[in-house]
Design a protein around this motif. Structure first.
Motif, PDB file in Angstrom:
ATOM      1  N   GLN A  99       0.820  -1.209   0.000  1.00  0.00           N
ATOM      2  CA  GLN A  99       0.000   0.000   0.000  1.00  0.00           C
ATOM      3  C   GLN A  99       0.858   1.265   0.000  1.00  0.00           C
ATOM      4  O   GLN A  99       0.584   2.201  -0.743  1.00  0.00           O
ATOM      5  CB  GLN A  99      -0.952   0.007   1.196  1.00  0.00           C
ATOM      6  N   VAL A 100       1.886   1.293   0.833  1.00  0.00           N
ATOM      7  CA  VAL A 100       2.752   2.475   0.893  1.00  0.00           C
ATOM      8  C   VAL A 100       3.480   2.662  -0.440  1.00  0.00           C
ATOM      9  O   VAL A 100       3.568   3.777  -0.954  1.00  0.00           O
ATOM     10  CB  VAL A 100       3.743   2.382   2.076  1.00  0.00           C
ATOM     11  N   SER A 101       3.985   1.574  -1.016  1.00  0.00           N
ATOM     12  CA  SER A 101       4.682   1.701  -2.305  1.00  0.00           C
ATOM     13  C   SER A 101       3.726   2.175  -3.394  1.00  0.00           C
ATOM     14  O   SER A 101       4.134   2.895  -4.304  1.00  0.00           O
ATOM     15  CB  SER A 101       5.348   0.382  -2.702  1.00  0.00           C
ATOM     16  N   SER A 102       2.467   1.795  -3.312  1.00  0.00           N
ATOM     17  CA  SER A 102       1.489   2.263  -4.294  1.00  0.00           C
ATOM     18  C   SER A 102       1.222   3.759  -4.135  1.00  0.00           C
ATOM     19  O   SER A 102       1.063   4.470  -5.121  1.00  0.00           O
ATOM     20  CB  SER A 102       0.190   1.477  -4.168  1.00  0.00           C
ATOM     21  N   LEU A 103       1.193   4.223  -2.890  1.00  0.00           N
ATOM     22  CA  LEU A 103       1.011   5.653  -2.657  1.00  0.00           C
ATOM     23  C   LEU A 103       2.223   6.456  -3.123  1.00  0.00           C
ATOM     24  O   LEU A 103       2.093   7.615  -3.519  1.00  0.00           O
ATOM     25  CB  LEU A 103       0.741   5.918  -1.166  1.00  0.00           C
ATOM     26  N   LEU A 104       3.390   5.833  -3.071  1.00  0.00           N
ATOM     27  CA  LEU A 104       4.636   6.493  -3.493  1.00  0.00           C
ATOM     28  C   LEU A 104       5.020   6.152  -4.925  1.00  0.00           C
ATOM     29  O   LEU A 104       6.143   6.399  -5.339  1.00  0.00           O
ATOM     30  CB  LEU A 104       5.783   6.093  -2.551  1.00  0.00           C
ATOM     31  N   ARG A 105       4.114   5.592  -5.680  1.00  0.00           N
ATOM     32  CA  ARG A 105       4.386   5.071  -7.023  1.00  0.00           C
ATOM     33  C   ARG A 105       5.123   6.061  -7.920  1.00  0.00           C
ATOM     34  O   ARG A 105       6.019   5.690  -8.649  1.00  0.00           O
ATOM     35  CB  ARG A 105       3.058   4.637  -7.682  1.00  0.00           C
ATOM     36  N   LYS A 106       4.787   7.328  -7.847  1.00  0.00           N
ATOM     37  CA  LYS A 106       5.427   8.322  -8.712  1.00  0.00           C
ATOM     38  C   LYS A 106       6.789   8.764  -8.193  1.00  0.00           C
ATOM     39  O   LYS A 106       7.530   9.428  -8.896  1.00  0.00           O
ATOM     40  CB  LYS A 106       4.508   9.521  -8.895  1.00  0.00           C
ATOM     41  N   ARG A 107       7.114   8.365  -6.972  1.00  0.00           N
ATOM     42  CA  ARG A 107       8.388   8.783  -6.376  1.00  0.00           C
ATOM     43  C   ARG A 107       9.430   7.668  -6.335  1.00  0.00           C
ATOM     44  O   ARG A 107      10.562   7.920  -5.955  1.00  0.00           O
ATOM     45  CB  ARG A 107       8.139   9.305  -4.968  1.00  0.00           C
ATOM     46  N   ILE A 108       9.023   6.449  -6.643  1.00  0.00           N
ATOM     47  CA  ILE A 108       9.971   5.332  -6.646  1.00  0.00           C
ATOM     48  C   ILE A 108      10.044   4.753  -8.054  1.00  0.00           C
ATOM     49  O   ILE A 108       9.157   4.985  -8.875  1.00  0.00           O
ATOM     50  CB  ILE A 108       9.582   4.235  -5.612  1.00  0.00           C
ATOM     51  N   SER A 109      11.081   3.997  -8.304  1.00  0.00           N
ATOM     52  CA  SER A 109      11.240   3.431  -9.647  1.00  0.00           C
ATOM     53  C   SER A 109      10.183   2.363  -9.901  1.00  0.00           C
ATOM     54  O   SER A 109       9.666   1.736  -8.970  1.00  0.00           O
ATOM     55  CB  SER A 109      12.635   2.827  -9.806  1.00  0.00           C
ATOM     56  N   LYS A 110       9.895   2.177 -11.175  1.00  0.00           N
ATOM     57  CA  LYS A 110       8.913   1.157 -11.554  1.00  0.00           C
ATOM     58  C   LYS A 110       9.395  -0.221 -11.127  1.00  0.00           C
ATOM     59  O   LYS A 110       8.609  -1.053 -10.700  1.00  0.00           O
ATOM     60  CB  LYS A 110       8.681   1.185 -13.068  1.00  0.00           C
ATOM     61  N   ARG A 111      10.689  -0.457 -11.213  1.00  0.00           N
ATOM     62  CA  ARG A 111      11.260  -1.750 -10.825  1.00  0.00           C
ATOM     63  C   ARG A 111      11.056  -2.022  -9.334  1.00  0.00           C
ATOM     64  O   ARG A 111      10.675  -3.126  -8.941  1.00  0.00           O
ATOM     65  CB  ARG A 111      12.739  -1.762 -11.187  1.00  0.00           C
ATOM     66  N   THR A 112      11.304  -1.019  -8.498  1.00  0.00           N
ATOM     67  CA  THR A 112      11.113  -1.168  -7.047  1.00  0.00           C
ATOM     68  C   THR A 112       9.637  -1.400  -6.730  1.00  0.00           C
ATOM     69  O   THR A 112       9.291  -2.295  -5.958  1.00  0.00           O
ATOM     70  CB  THR A 112      11.619   0.084  -6.307  1.00  0.00           C
ATOM     71  N   TRP A 113       8.774  -0.579  -7.345  1.00  0.00           N
ATOM     72  CA  TRP A 113       7.341  -0.734  -7.120  1.00  0.00           C
ATOM     73  C   TRP A 113       6.877  -2.125  -7.513  1.00  0.00           C
ATOM     74  O   TRP A 113       6.139  -2.777  -6.780  1.00  0.00           O
ATOM     75  CB  TRP A 113       6.571   0.322  -7.921  1.00  0.00           C
ATOM     76  N   ARG A 114       7.326  -2.592  -8.666  1.00  0.00           N
ATOM     77  CA  ARG A 114       6.915  -3.916  -9.156  1.00  0.00           C
ATOM     78  C   ARG A 114       7.388  -5.025  -8.220  1.00  0.00           C
ATOM     79  O   ARG A 114       6.634  -5.951  -7.909  1.00  0.00           O
ATOM     80  CB  ARG A 114       7.444  -4.139 -10.568  1.00  0.00           C
ATOM     81  N   ALA A 115       8.633  -4.943  -7.755  1.00  0.00           N
ATOM     82  CA  ALA A 115       9.162  -5.965  -6.843  1.00  0.00           C
ATOM     83  C   ALA A 115       8.340  -6.024  -5.560  1.00  0.00           C
ATOM     84  O   ALA A 115       7.998  -7.107  -5.075  1.00  0.00           O
ATOM     85  CB  ALA A 115      10.629  -5.679  -6.529  1.00  0.00           C
ATOM     86  N   ILE A 116       8.000  -4.864  -5.026  1.00  0.00           N
ATOM     87  CA  ILE A 116       7.190  -4.831  -3.802  1.00  0.00           C
ATOM     88  C   ILE A 116       5.779  -5.337  -4.099  1.00  0.00           C
ATOM     89  O   ILE A 116       5.212  -6.115  -3.337  1.00  0.00           O
ATOM     90  CB  ILE A 116       7.153  -3.414  -3.199  1.00  0.00           C
ATOM     91  N   HIS A 117       5.228  -4.921  -5.215  1.00  0.00           N
ATOM     92  CA  HIS A 117       3.858  -5.298  -5.571  1.00  0.00           C
ATOM     93  C   HIS A 117       3.724  -6.804  -5.810  1.00  0.00           C
ATOM     94  O   HIS A 117       2.679  -7.388  -5.523  1.00  0.00           O
ATOM     95  CB  HIS A 117       3.413  -4.521  -6.811  1.00  0.00           C
TER      96      HIS A 117
END
Length: 192
Positions: A99-117
């Protein structure tokens, strides 16, 4: 309240995971996908966190089995069904990370977001195991049927997505027109 909130949180997580798999599968091409489809996925995730919070709050307030702050935040800290509770604690942290990574989606890399997701898959498994081994409703036929159906749905859609991942058509890039290149298709040159 504890059991009901936990079951509803699990069902919201299940719905969010299933919705996410469908969105990622290409069933709704990104360029033609209505915004409400992604909003529904986000809403299901938010409902998961809301009911998870209610589940944890009710656990702490319950006098039948005492759960302190360490019991609900540190895996294997609880003396009551330590492995099953640890699965729930790990799942809680994973849900919050997604949830936090989704809220920060525009501030983190797509690769990081995808790994967490992608941790949503083992999170779903952990929550399901937590419910079966820590939940007091785990012997009820309706609960068992629901568990079987949700696990089958997530596994089935995941297998389908993995099997068809490379076969979905990619959206063709539009040709870039420069002043020296001829028009593409039926494009008109000059004033209309």
């Amino acid at each position: 309240l504890t059991r009901a909130a936990g079951i509803v949180a699990w069902l919201m997580l299940t719905a969010s995971v299933l919705w996410g798999i469908v969105l990622a599968s290409g069933a709704f091409p990104e360029h033609r996908r209505p915004a409400w489809l992604l909003d529904a996925h986000r809403w299901l995730g938010a409902l998961t966190v809301g009911f998870l919070s209610l589940h944890i709050g009710a656990l702490v307030a319950d006098s039948y089995v005492h759960f302190g702050l360490a019991d609900i935040t540190i895996p294997f800290a609880s003396d009551w069904k330590p492995a099953a509770v640890a699965a729930g604690v790990l799942a809680m942290w994973s849900v919050l990370a997604v949830q936090v990574s989704s809220l920060l989606r525009k501030r983190i890399s797509k690769r990081t977001w995808r790994a967490i997701h992608l941790s949503s898959y083992p999170t779903f498994l952990l929550v399901s195991l937590h419910g079966v081994f820590a939940g007091t409703d785990a012997t009820q036929p309706l609960y068992l049927w629901t568990t079987g159906a949700t696990v089958a749905a997530v596994v089935g859609l995941t297998v389908h997505r993995l099997a068809t991942h490379g076969s979905r058509p990619r959206r063709a890039a539009r040709p870039v027109r420069t002043s020296s290149s001829p028009p593409v298709g039926n494009a008109r040159v000059g004033p209309r």
